[in-house]
Design a protein around this motif. Structure first.
Motif, PDB file in Angstrom:
ATOM      1  N   MET A  49       0.883  -1.127   0.014  1.00 33.99           N
ATOM      2  CA  MET A  49       0.012   0.037  -0.068  1.00 33.99           C
ATOM      3  C   MET A  49       0.887   1.259  -0.136  1.00 33.99           C
ATOM      4  O   MET A  49       1.764   1.204   0.968  1.00 33.99           O
ATOM      5  CB  MET A  49      -1.043   0.106   1.297  1.00 33.99           C
ATOM      6  N   PRO A  50       0.504   2.292  -0.733  1.00 33.59           N
ATOM      7  CA  PRO A  50       1.474   3.278  -0.988  1.00 33.59           C
ATOM      8  C   PRO A  50       1.522   4.286   0.120  1.00 33.59           C
ATOM      9  O   PRO A  50       0.254   4.175   0.983  1.00 33.59           O
ATOM     10  CB  PRO A  50       1.133   3.920  -2.194  1.00 33.59           C
ATOM     11  N   PHE A  65      -0.476   5.357   5.403  1.00 30.83           N
ATOM     12  CA  PHE A  65      -0.468   4.338   4.217  1.00 30.83           C
ATOM     13  C   PHE A  65      -2.109   4.063   3.901  1.00 30.83           C
ATOM     14  O   PHE A  65      -2.722   3.706   4.818  1.00 30.83           O
ATOM     15  CB  PHE A  65       0.114   3.091   5.038  1.00 30.83           C
ATOM     16  N   VAL A  66      -2.303   4.388   2.886  1.00 26.88           N
ATOM     17  CA  VAL A  66      -3.638   4.288   2.216  1.00 26.88           C
ATOM     18  C   VAL A  66      -4.058   4.102   0.898  1.00 26.88           C
ATOM     19  O   VAL A  66      -3.306   4.512   0.100  1.00 26.88           O
ATOM     20  CB  VAL A  66      -4.195   5.492   2.706  1.00 26.88           C
ATOM     21  N   ALA A  67      -5.091   3.488   0.623  1.00 28.69           N
ATOM     22  CA  ALA A  67      -5.189   3.035  -0.840  1.00 28.69           C
ATOM     23  C   ALA A  67      -5.532   4.266  -1.509  1.00 28.69           C
ATOM     24  O   ALA A  67      -6.156   5.223  -0.867  1.00 28.69           O
ATOM     25  CB  ALA A  67      -6.354   2.053  -1.014  1.00 28.69           C
ATOM     26  N   ILE A  68      -5.225   4.632  -2.750  1.00 23.37           N
ATOM     27  CA  ILE A  68      -5.383   5.760  -3.437  1.00 23.37           C
ATOM     28  C   ILE A  68      -6.721   6.198  -3.461  1.00 23.37           C
ATOM     29  O   ILE A  68      -7.106   7.368  -3.405  1.00 23.37           O
ATOM     30  CB  ILE A  68      -4.852   5.658  -5.023  1.00 23.37           C
ATOM     31  N   SER A  69      -7.530   5.171  -3.401  1.00 28.64           N
ATOM     32  CA  SER A  69      -9.240   5.544  -3.586  1.00 28.64           C
ATOM     33  C   SER A  69      -9.709   6.177  -2.053  1.00 28.64           C
ATOM     34  O   SER A  69     -10.846   6.258  -2.083  1.00 28.64           O
ATOM     35  CB  SER A  69      -9.844   4.241  -3.709  1.00 28.64           C
ATOM     36  N   GLU A  88     -10.387  10.312   2.387  1.00 29.26           N
ATOM     37  CA  GLU A  88     -10.999   9.929   3.856  1.00 29.26           C
ATOM     38  C   GLU A  88      -9.923  10.423   4.900  1.00 29.26           C
ATOM     39  O   GLU A  88     -10.524  10.126   6.029  1.00 29.26           O
ATOM     40  CB  GLU A  88     -11.597   8.603   3.745  1.00 29.26           C
ATOM     41  N   VAL A  89      -8.771  10.613   4.453  1.00 29.15           N
ATOM     42  CA  VAL A  89      -7.699  10.819   5.465  1.00 29.15           C
ATOM     43  C   VAL A  89      -7.828  11.757   6.508  1.00 29.15           C
ATOM     44  O   VAL A  89      -8.440  13.010   5.962  1.00 29.15           O
ATOM     45  CB  VAL A  89      -6.358  11.069   4.898  1.00 29.15           C
ATOM     46  N   GLN A  90      -7.791  11.717   7.692  1.00 30.69           N
ATOM     47  CA  GLN A  90      -8.061  12.578   8.711  1.00 30.69           C
ATOM     48  C   GLN A  90      -6.455  13.204   9.337  1.00 30.69           C
ATOM     49  O   GLN A  90      -5.694  12.142   9.244  1.00 30.69           O
ATOM     50  CB  GLN A  90      -9.029  12.191   9.620  1.00 30.69           C
TER      51      GLN A  90
END
Ligand SMILES: [Zn+2]
Length: 73
Positions: free
Chosen positions: A1-2, A18-22, A26-28
């Motif tokens: 995961m990028p 580390f989060v999927a591009i999609s 939703e990142v906080q």
């Protein structure tokens, strides 16, 4: 995961997630939980004044991530 670097507009915190591009929308904020975050341009070099240093040249609240900026008061 990028992984992606973000900065919080509310508190100035810079953090890496580390989060999927999609899921980037939703990142906080890792610090205050705010959702007013901006993705930083990923750089693979340091220009000499990168965040996370001791804050020797930082005037408070400019970078939001060094020791000086993190210290309350
Ligand atoms: Zn924040």
């Amino acid at each position: 995961m990028p992984s992606y670097d973000f900065r919080c507009d509310d508190c100035g915190e810079e953090f890496t997630v580390f989060v999927a591009i999609s899921k980037k929308d939703e990142v906080q904020c890792a610090d205050c939980g705010g959702d007013e975050v901006r993705q930083l341009v990923t750089t693979f070099y340091h220009s000499g004044s990168s965040s996370g240093e001791s804050g020797a040249s930082c005037t408070r609240s400019t970078c939001g991530s060094c020791t000086t900026c993190r210290t309350p008061g």
